[in-house]
Motif scaffolding. Structure first.
Motif, PDB file in Angstrom:
ATOM      1  N   GLY A  18      15.727  30.150  49.482  1.00 30.14           N
ATOM      2  CA  GLY A  18      16.145  30.609  48.093  1.00 30.14           C
ATOM      3  C   GLY A  18      15.140  31.612  47.505  1.00 30.14           C
ATOM      4  N   VAL A  19      14.000  31.188  47.651  1.00 26.60           N
ATOM      5  CA  VAL A  19      12.749  32.073  47.237  1.00 26.60           C
ATOM      6  C   VAL A  19      12.850  33.530  47.809  1.00 26.60           C
ATOM      7  N   ILE A  20      12.770  33.540  49.051  1.00 26.59           N
ATOM      8  CA  ILE A  20      12.729  34.990  49.859  1.00 26.59           C
ATOM      9  C   ILE A  20      14.308  35.507  49.693  1.00 26.59           C
ATOM     10  N   GLY A  21      15.194  34.664  49.632  1.00 29.11           N
ATOM     11  CA  GLY A  21      16.376  35.334  49.101  1.00 29.11           C
ATOM     12  C   GLY A  21      16.600  36.085  47.974  1.00 29.11           C
ATOM     13  N   GLU A  22      15.702  35.828  46.940  1.00 25.26           N
ATOM     14  CA  GLU A  22      15.825  36.933  45.759  1.00 25.26           C
ATOM     15  C   GLU A  22      15.478  38.433  46.243  1.00 25.26           C
ATOM     16  N   PHE A  23      14.718  38.538  47.313  1.00 17.85           N
ATOM     17  CA  PHE A  23      14.264  39.887  47.739  1.00 17.85           C
ATOM     18  C   PHE A  23      14.755  40.435  48.867  1.00 17.85           C
ATOM     19  N   VAL A  24      15.408  39.490  49.830  1.00 17.68           N
ATOM     20  CA  VAL A  24      15.992  39.801  51.268  1.00 17.68           C
ATOM     21  C   VAL A  24      17.621  39.114  51.124  1.00 17.68           C
ATOM     22  N   GLN A  25      18.246  39.969  51.573  1.00 19.40           N
ATOM     23  CA  GLN A  25      19.729  39.626  51.614  1.00 19.40           C
ATOM     24  C   GLN A  25      19.686  38.737  53.108  1.00 19.40           C
ATOM     25  N   LEU A  26      19.938  37.388  53.175  1.00 24.92           N
ATOM     26  CA  LEU A  26      19.685  36.601  54.264  1.00 24.92           C
ATOM     27  C   LEU A  26      21.052  35.980  54.737  1.00 24.92           C
ATOM     28  N   LYS A  27      21.242  35.944  56.107  1.00 28.61           N
ATOM     29  CA  LYS A  27      22.608  35.565  56.604  1.00 28.61           C
ATOM     30  C   LYS A  27      22.327  34.438  57.624  1.00 28.61           C
ATOM     31  N   LYS A  28      23.073  33.371  57.741  1.00 25.05           N
ATOM     32  CA  LYS A  28      22.755  32.186  58.601  1.00 25.05           C
ATOM     33  C   LYS A  28      22.861  32.445  59.704  1.00 25.05           C
ATOM     34  N   ALA A  29      21.978  32.475  60.707  1.00 25.74           N
ATOM     35  CA  ALA A  29      21.921  32.599  62.109  1.00 25.74           C
ATOM     36  C   ALA A  29      21.552  31.294  62.838  1.00 25.74           C
ATOM     37  N   GLY A  30      22.463  30.222  63.185  1.00 27.72           N
ATOM     38  CA  GLY A  30      22.215  29.084  63.731  1.00 27.72           C
ATOM     39  C   GLY A  30      21.282  28.312  62.683  1.00 27.72           C
ATOM     40  N   ARG A  31      20.259  27.561  63.134  1.00 28.13           N
ATOM     41  CA  ARG A  31      19.547  27.046  62.143  1.00 28.13           C
ATOM     42  C   ARG A  31      18.528  27.690  61.404  1.00 28.13           C
ATOM     43  N   GLU A  32      18.559  29.108  61.742  1.00 29.48           N
ATOM     44  CA  GLU A  32      17.532  29.985  60.772  1.00 29.48           C
ATOM     45  C   GLU A  32      18.315  30.833  59.897  1.00 29.48           C
ATOM     46  N   PHE A  33      17.912  31.816  59.072  1.00 35.98           N
ATOM     47  CA  PHE A  33      18.522  32.913  58.438  1.00 35.98           C
ATOM     48  C   PHE A  33      17.910  33.991  58.522  1.00 35.98           C
ATOM     49  N   ARG A  34      18.507  35.227  58.780  1.00 30.66           N
ATOM     50  CA  ARG A  34      17.817  36.453  59.267  1.00 30.66           C
ATOM     51  C   ARG A  34      18.528  37.735  58.155  1.00 30.66           C
ATOM     52  N   GLY A  35      17.555  38.592  58.331  1.00 31.24           N
ATOM     53  CA  GLY A  35      17.933  39.580  57.265  1.00 31.24           C
ATOM     54  C   GLY A  35      17.137  40.842  57.760  1.00 31.24           C
ATOM     55  N   LEU A  36      17.124  41.896  57.053  1.00 36.86           N
ATOM     56  CA  LEU A  36      16.284  43.359  57.181  1.00 36.86           C
ATOM     57  C   LEU A  36      15.116  43.110  56.800  1.00 36.86           C
ATOM     58  N   SER A  37      14.144  43.432  57.590  1.00 36.91           N
ATOM     59  CA  SER A  37      12.735  43.444  57.176  1.00 36.91           C
ATOM     60  C   SER A  37      12.216  44.036  55.750  1.00 36.91           C
ATOM     61  N   PRO A  38      11.737  43.270  54.895  1.00 36.04           N
ATOM     62  CA  PRO A  38      11.372  43.849  53.561  1.00 36.04           C
ATOM     63  C   PRO A  38       9.972  44.609  53.642  1.00 36.04           C
ATOM     64  N   PHE A  39       9.460  44.629  54.750  1.00 40.89           N
ATOM     65  CA  PHE A  39       8.078  45.327  55.054  1.00 40.89           C
ATOM     66  C   PHE A  39       8.089  46.541  55.599  1.00 40.89           C
ATOM     67  N   LYS A  40       9.304  46.570  56.337  1.00 37.99           N
ATOM     68  CA  LYS A  40       9.493  48.094  57.137  1.00 37.99           C
ATOM     69  C   LYS A  40      10.844  48.586  57.137  1.00 37.99           C
ATOM     70  N   LYS A  41      11.184  49.612  57.151  1.00 42.77           N
ATOM     71  CA  LYS A  41      12.669  50.065  57.364  1.00 42.77           C
ATOM     72  C   LYS A  41      13.259  49.850  58.679  1.00 42.77           C
ATOM     73  N   GLU A  42      14.522  49.269  58.783  1.00 40.94           N
ATOM     74  CA  GLU A  42      15.142  49.053  60.060  1.00 40.94           C
ATOM     75  C   GLU A  42      16.510  48.891  59.675  1.00 40.94           C
ATOM     76  N   LYS A  43      17.319  49.213  60.985  1.00 41.87           N
ATOM     77  CA  LYS A  43      18.674  49.009  61.032  1.00 41.87           C
ATOM     78  C   LYS A  43      18.830  47.802  61.507  1.00 41.87           C
ATOM     79  N   THR A  44      18.282  47.264  62.541  1.00 41.61           N
ATOM     80  CA  THR A  44      18.725  45.960  63.052  1.00 41.61           C
ATOM     81  C   THR A  44      17.899  44.848  62.472  1.00 41.61           C
ATOM     82  N   PRO A  45      18.297  43.894  61.948  1.00 44.23           N
ATOM     83  CA  PRO A  45      17.554  42.738  61.437  1.00 44.23           C
ATOM     84  C   PRO A  45      16.722  42.054  62.489  1.00 44.23           C
ATOM     85  N   SER A  46      15.484  41.953  61.898  1.00 44.04           N
ATOM     86  CA  SER A  46      14.549  41.033  62.778  1.00 44.04           C
ATOM     87  C   SER A  46      13.535  40.438  61.949  1.00 44.04           C
ATOM     88  N   PHE A  47      14.033  39.883  60.679  1.00 47.01           N
ATOM     89  CA  PHE A  47      13.369  39.207  59.710  1.00 47.01           C
ATOM     90  C   PHE A  47      13.859  37.701  59.742  1.00 47.01           C
TER      91      PHE A  47
END
Length: 602
Positions: A18-47
Motif C-alpha cells: 500500500g505504501v509503495i503503491g502510492e508511488f508505483v503502479q503495482l500488479k500482482k505476480a504470484g506471491r509478489e507485486f511488480r511494476g516499473l522502476s521508480p528509480f530508472k526509466k524502463e519499459k519492462t517491469p523489473s521492480f
C-alpha cells in the motif's frame, strides 16, 4: 530518536504494498507485486515488492530494502520522517525520545556546524567579506546560490576562528583533528587553517557538515596552495564523499543522470546557471565508494574533466571505476581552454546541456583519441592500443555493455571475439593479482540461466505439479537472472504454458524453448526442488545482506542501530536456510542422465 520497539511495531503493521503503491503502479505476480522502476526509466517491469518478506527489490537500478528504505531513497525522507509517515498510515503513534551519548562524534559534527556558521556570517554580514562577495558575484554566483551551498569566507587573520571557537568552549585538540586549526612545526599556539579563502562546506548525503574546502582569494603566495581541503578525520573520509550530492541527489534521480566535474567552483557555478545534477570528488580520483554512492540515484554518469593529458587520465580512470559498479560512463568534451564554470558563465545552462548532449561512451572516446594519434596504423601499434582498451573492457560489469564493447574492439582491431573473451577471463597482471590456485577456485558467475535457477525452471517445465509449490516458497524477484524471472513469472501465471507471450524478451523466449526441448530426466525431483529453492532463497538473502551492509557503512548512528538489527534478523533466517551441498544438484542431474541412458539401452 524513535525507540526500537516503536520502529519494529510500525514495520510489523506496515502495508508495504500500500505504501509503495502510492508511488508505483503495482500488479500482482504470484506471491509478489511488480511494476516499473521508480528509480530508472524502463519499459519492462523489473521492480518487485514481496509483502511476505516486507521487502522490495529493483533489478534495473539495484535498489532494495524495506518500506522505510523506499521512502528514504525515493522521496528523500530522513529515517525518522519515513517511520512517522508509515506509522501514520498504520495507526501507530510515533513519538521521538532524546537519548544522550548515542553519537560519539556529535561534538565533531557540532564543531563543524559552528565553523560553517562562522564562515557564512563572515561572508555575508561582515564588512571585511566585501572582497569575497565581489569575487563570487564576478563568477556569476549570487547570494541565493551561495547560501544554497553554505558558502563562507575565512578572514585573512591568524586567530579569528580560534577566538570564536574559544568563546563556545570548543576543544582545541578536536579542532586540530578536524583541520580547522593548525600548529606550527616550531610550536606555539594553534592558528586558523583557513585564511583569506572562500570556504565550501563539505556535507554528507544527509546534509551534515563533515569538512571544508577553501579557495584562496588573490594570487597564491609562497607555500599557500590555491585550493585547501580539510584532512581526513573521524567524521570525514574524502574517498567516500562527493561534493554537492546532498543537494543534487533528487535532481540526479529526476534527470536520470549525474554530471561529475572536477572542483567545488564547477559545481556551484553550474548549479547557479540551472544545472543541478552535478557533483565533484574532493581532490582525489573517483573511487569505488563514490561510484556506489552514485548508483543509488542513477546509472548514467557524464564525466566532465579537463582535456589535457592529466584530465584524460583522470577521465578514463573514473570511467573504468564506474563501469566496475555497473554504471554507464560517457565523456563530455569541452573546447580547449574551457571548463564547466567558464562555459556556464559565458553560455548559460543551454551551452552546458549542448555539450552534454554530445557526450560519447568512454570506450568510444578512448578509441577516438587513439585513432587521432595513429595508434591503429600498424600491427605493433594496434597491439599496444589493445592493451589500453582491455582495462575498460574488463571493468564493464554490465554484461550487455561488455558484449557491445567486445564487438566494437573486435571490429576495430581485427582480433576475434573469442580471443578477446579469453583475454578478459584472465585477471590483469599486477601486484594485486591472486595466485592461480585462487583464480581456479572462483565460483562460476550466476548468469545466462546456469546453476540452481536453470535447474528449478527445468524441473517446473518437466513436471508442472511443482509450479504451485515453487510459488509458495519464492517469488520472481528471488531469481537473479532477468530472463529466468520472466519464465518463472509466466509459469506461475499459467502452469500449462507451452510458449511465452509474443512481447516477452527474446532471451527469455530462446531459453524457454531450450528448456521445453531439453531431454534431460531429473532423478530425485523432490531433492532437486528442495536444494534449488533453498539455494535461490539463500542467494536472495545474501544480496539483501550485502545491501544492508552497504547501508550500514553509510548510515548515521540512529539508522545504523535499526539496520544492524535487521541484519541480525536476516542472518538468522539465512542460517536456517543452510543446506548440505555435499550432494549437489549437478550430481543428481548426472545420475538422471545415466539412468535415462540405461533405460534407453534396454
Amino acid at each position: 530518536m524513535i525507540p526500537d520497539d516503536v520502529v519494529e511495531e510500525v514495520r510489523a503493521r506496515a502495508d508495504i504494498v500500500g505504501v509503495i503503491g502510492e508511488f508505483v503502479q503495482l500488479k500482482k505476480a504470484g506471491r509478489e507485486f511488480r511494476g516499473l522502476s521508480p528509480f530508472k526509466k524502463e519499459k519492462t517491469p523489473s521492480f518487485y515488492v514481496n509483502p511476505a518478506k516486507a521487502f522490495f527489490h529493483d533489478f534495473s537500478s539495484g535498489e532494495s530494502g524495506d518500506v522505510f528504505s523506499f521512502l528514504m531513497k525515493h522521496q528523500g525522507m530522513s529515517f525518522v520522517d519515513a517511520v512517522k509517515h508509515v506509522g501514520a498510515r498504520s495507526g501507530v503513534d510515533v513519538r521521538e525520545v532524546r537519548r544522550g551519548g548515542d553519537d560519539p562524534w556529535r561534538p565533531y559534527h557540532e564543531a563543524s556546524a559552528h565553523a560553517s556558521s562562522f564562515f557564512q556570517e563572515r561572508l555575508w554580514e561582515w564588512e571585511g567579506g566585501k572582497a569575497a562577495r565581489a569575487y563570487l558575484e564576478g563568477r556569476g554566483i549570487d547570494r541565493e546560490a551561495g547560501e544554497r551551498f553554505g558558502l563562507g569566507y575565512a578572514p585573512d587573520e591568524w586567530g579569528a576562528f580560534r577566538e570564536a571557537a574559544a568563546v563556545h568552549g570548543m576543544d582545541e585538540g578536536m579542532l586540530l583533528e578536524l583541520g580547522l586549526l593548525k600548529r606550527s612545526e616550531k610550536g606555539g599556539d594553534p592558528y586558523d587553517a583557513f585564511r583569506n579563502r572562500i570556504v565550501f562546506p563539505i556535507e554528507s548525503v544527509a546534509g551534515r557538515v563533515l569538512a571544508f574546502g577553501g579557495r584562496l582569494l588573490g594570487e597564491a603566495g609562497k607555500g599557500a596552495p590555491k585550493y585547501l581541503n580539510s584532512p581526513e578525520s573521524p567524521i570525514f573520509h574524502k574517498g567516500e564523499v562527493l561534493y554537492g550530492l546532498s543537494w543534487a541527489r533528487n535532481h540526479i534521480r529526476r534527470d536520470a543522470s549525474v554530471m561529475v566535474v572536477e572542483g567545488f567552483m564547477d559545481v556551484v557555478s553550474l548549479a547557479a546557471a540551472g544545472i543541478r545534477n552535478v557533483v565533484a570528488p574532493l581532490g582525489t580520483s573517483l573511487t569505488e565508494s563514490h561510484a556506489r554512492l552514485l548508483k543509488r540515484y542513477t546509472t548514467q554518469v557524464l564525466l566532465v574533466f579537463d582535456s589535457d593529458p592529466a584530465g584524460l587520465r583522470a577521465t578514463f580512470k573514473a570511467g573504468d571505476t564506474v563501469l566496475g559498479q555497473g554504471l554507464h560512463p560517457a565523456v563530455v568534451t569541452l573546447p580547449d581552454g574551457e571548463d564547466p564554470d567558464s562555459v556556464a558563465r559565458s553560455g548559460g545552462a543551454d551551452a552546458v546541456r549542448g555539450f552534454a548532449a554530445q557526450a560519447v561512451d568512454v570506450l568510444d572516446r578512448k578509441i577516438a583519441i587513439l585513432e587521432e594519434r595513429g595508434w591503429f596504423d600498424s600491427i605493433e601499434k594496434t597491439r599496444r592500443a589493445l592493451d589500453r582498451l582491455l582495462p575498460t573492457l574488463r571493468a564493464a560489469r554490465d554484461a550487455r555493455l561488455r558484449d557491445i564493447y567486445v564487438t566494437r574492439v573486435a571490429e576495430l582491431t581485427g582480433v576475434g571475439r573469442d580471443t578477446l573473451l579469453d583475454e578478459l577471463r584472465q585477471r590483469p597482471a599486477g601486484p594485486a593479482r591472486p595466485p592461480p590456485a585462487t583464480a581456479r577456485r572462483r565460483p562460476a558467475p550466476r548468469v545466462h540461466g546456469l546453476g540452481e535457477e536453470r535447474t528449478l525452471l527445468l524441473l517446473l517445465v518437466k513436471d508442472r505439479d511443482w509450479i504451485e509449490k515453487a510459488g509458495e516458497r519464492i517469488g520472481p524477484s528471488d531469481l537473479e537472472d532477468r530472463a529466468n524471472r520472466v519464465i518463472f513469472e509466466a509459469l506461475i501465471a499459467d502452469p500449462e504454458l507451452d510458449a511465452l507471450p509474443d512481447d516477452a524478451a527474446a532471451e527469455a523466449v530462446r531459453r524457454f524453448e531450450k528448456l521445453m526441448a531439453d531431454p534431460e530426466a531429473l532423478a530425485s525431483p523432490q531433492q532437486v526442488f528442495a536444494d534449488a529453492v533453498a539455494k535461490i532463497e539463500g542467494n536472495g538473502h545474501d544480496r539483501r545482506l550485502e545491501a544492508i551492509e552497504e547501508e550500514i557503512r553509510r548510515a548515521g548512528p540512529e539508522e545504523k542501530v535499526r539496520l544492524v538489527r535487521e541484519k541480525e534478523r536476516l542472518t538468522k533466517e539465512r542460517r536456517a536456510l543452510s543446506i548440505d551441498w555435499r550432494r549437489p544438484t549437478r550430481k543428481l542431474l548426472e545420475f538422471g542422465r545415466t539412468r535415462q541412458g540405461g533405460e534407453d539401452r534396454k
